[in-house]
Motif scaffolding. Structure first.
Motif, mmCIF file in Angstrom:
data_model
loop_
_atom_site.group_PDB
_atom_site.id
_atom_site.type_symbol
_atom_site.label_atom_id
_atom_site.label_comp_id
_atom_site.label_asym_id
_atom_site.label_seq_id
_atom_site.Cartn_x
_atom_site.Cartn_y
_atom_site.Cartn_z
ATOM 1 N N PRO A 17 0.910 -1.116 0.019
ATOM 2 C CA PRO A 17 0.003 0.163 0.138
ATOM 3 C C PRO A 17 0.862 1.279 0.071
ATOM 4 C CG PRO A 17 -0.557 -1.479 1.686
ATOM 5 C CD PRO A 17 0.427 -1.953 1.211
ATOM 6 N N PRO A 18 0.461 2.359 -0.843
ATOM 7 C CA PRO A 18 1.472 3.442 -1.026
ATOM 8 C C PRO A 18 1.157 4.354 0.156
ATOM 9 C CG PRO A 18 -0.568 3.718 -2.471
ATOM 10 C CD PRO A 18 -0.799 2.317 -1.596
ATOM 11 N N LEU A 19 0.310 4.680 0.782
ATOM 12 C CA LEU A 19 0.316 5.900 1.785
ATOM 13 C C LEU A 19 1.085 6.040 2.747
ATOM 14 C CD1 LEU A 19 -1.503 8.409 2.423
ATOM 15 C CD2 LEU A 19 -3.086 7.323 3.446
ATOM 16 N N LEU A 20 1.116 4.827 3.612
ATOM 17 C CA LEU A 20 2.251 4.872 4.813
ATOM 18 C C LEU A 20 3.669 5.068 4.396
ATOM 19 C CD1 LEU A 20 2.225 4.742 8.000
ATOM 20 C CD2 LEU A 20 2.277 2.313 7.684
ATOM 21 N N PRO A 21 3.940 4.242 3.526
ATOM 22 C CA PRO A 21 5.722 4.566 3.201
ATOM 23 C C PRO A 21 5.626 5.862 2.676
ATOM 24 C CG PRO A 21 4.729 2.330 2.404
ATOM 25 C CD PRO A 21 3.497 3.176 2.893
ATOM 26 N N VAL A 51 5.884 8.054 5.873
ATOM 27 C CA VAL A 51 7.117 7.852 6.528
ATOM 28 C C VAL A 51 8.199 8.398 5.824
ATOM 29 C CG1 VAL A 51 8.813 6.208 7.222
ATOM 30 C CG2 VAL A 51 6.409 5.937 7.517
ATOM 31 N N ALA A 52 8.146 8.346 4.364
ATOM 32 C CA ALA A 52 9.420 8.899 3.773
ATOM 33 C C ALA A 52 9.389 10.510 3.693
ATOM 34 C CB ALA A 52 9.377 8.472 1.955
ATOM 35 N N VAL A 100 17.652 8.146 -1.277
ATOM 36 C CA VAL A 100 17.783 6.725 -0.986
ATOM 37 C C VAL A 100 16.661 6.098 -0.067
ATOM 38 C CG1 VAL A 100 19.245 4.702 -0.540
ATOM 39 C CG2 VAL A 100 20.272 6.914 -1.338
ATOM 40 N N VAL A 101 16.413 6.884 1.016
ATOM 41 C CA VAL A 101 15.294 6.588 1.937
ATOM 42 C C VAL A 101 13.916 6.744 1.273
ATOM 43 C CG1 VAL A 101 14.092 6.854 3.946
ATOM 44 C CG2 VAL A 101 16.707 7.223 4.025
ATOM 45 N N ALA A 102 13.830 7.833 0.720
ATOM 46 C CA ALA A 102 12.422 8.164 -0.022
ATOM 47 C C ALA A 102 12.089 7.057 -1.140
ATOM 48 C CB ALA A 102 12.465 9.392 -0.467
ATOM 49 N N LEU A 103 13.276 6.808 -1.666
ATOM 50 C CA LEU A 103 13.173 5.547 -2.920
ATOM 51 C C LEU A 103 12.791 4.178 -2.322
ATOM 52 C CD1 LEU A 103 13.494 4.796 -5.889
ATOM 53 C CD2 LEU A 103 15.795 4.518 -5.427
ATOM 54 N N LEU A 104 13.428 3.985 -1.311
ATOM 55 C CA LEU A 104 13.239 2.668 -0.811
ATOM 56 C C LEU A 104 11.746 2.157 -0.069
ATOM 57 C CD1 LEU A 104 16.815 1.723 0.724
ATOM 58 C CD2 LEU A 104 16.010 0.886 -1.399
#
Length: 212
Positions: free
Chosen positions: A38-42, A45-46, A70-74
């Motif tokens: 799911p896209p919202l939580l990641p 957090v990013a 890098v963090v946002a991408l992962l």
């Protein structure tokens, strides 16, 4: 082929997926995750981690901010192939825009990049994203090669971060602003001038939302 007959971008089957403006790296991570994340939580957090790293990098260790892409991408990349059909998934593209624009602005100002260069680069991206939104509302889906050539939000952030590591940040901003400006503006102008406006499809967004 008429512009109006162009299909939606390959792998981007709805407007939210298009609005993300993912590049090839996000696409690869998304295919590996097979749309199960799911896209919202990641994305949330990013955004928080990017904000923390930016503040830490500006106020202390400058290198910390360079790890934010890098963090946002992962975190957000694996969710790129999710259908974005959750009730609040419409928040994901604005979060990604805030991450990208905020990162480019804060990093540029903190490292002494010329203010006009920063503004021009962000303006070019804002134009591209506005043009993308307007096109989809007229049923003119951008072609996939535009997203690939535009490097995606993650590609642009990674390039800027790498330039920061080697100390050529102003050059990176200038190069990206020039390259992306030519790419997005020329492609947009050619698309709209080739479009048969008389046969265009006008979309009433309120009616579409009520129907959904």
């Amino acid at each position: 082929m008429s512009v109006l007959s162009l299909p939606a971008s390959a792998g981007r089957t709805n407007q939210l997926a298009v609005y993300r403006d993912d590049g090839p790296i996000c696409g690869l991570l998304g295919r590996l995750a097979q749309g199960n994340l799911p896209p919202l939580l990641p994305a949330l957090v990013a955004a928080v981690i990017t904000l923390v790293l930016l503040f830490a990098g500006v106020g202390g260790e400058g290198g910390l901010a360079l790890f934010a892409p890098v963090v946002a991408l992962l975190l957000t990349g694996p969710a790129s192939t999710h259908p974005h059909d959750g009730r609040l998934d419409w928040l994901v593209p604005p979060m990604i825009r805030a991450i990208e624009y905020g990162y480019l602005a804060v990093l540029g100002f903190a490292h002494g990049v010329s203010e006009p260069l920063i503004y021009v680069l962000i303006a070019v991206l804002a134009y591209h994203h506005y043009d993308t939104v307007y096109r989809t509302r007229q049923k003119l889906w951008p072609q996939e090669w535009v997203f690939q050539a535009g490097l995606g939000w993650e590609g642009r952030m990674l390039i800027v971060a790498a330039a920061g590591f080697v100390g050529v940040l102003p050059f990176a901003y200038a190069a990206l602003a020039t390259y992306l400006g030519v790419l997005f503006v020329v492609e947009s102008v050619l698309t709209w001038t080739r479009t048969d406006r008389g046969s265009g499809v006008m979309v009433n967004l309120e009616e579409e939302e009520e129907a959904q």
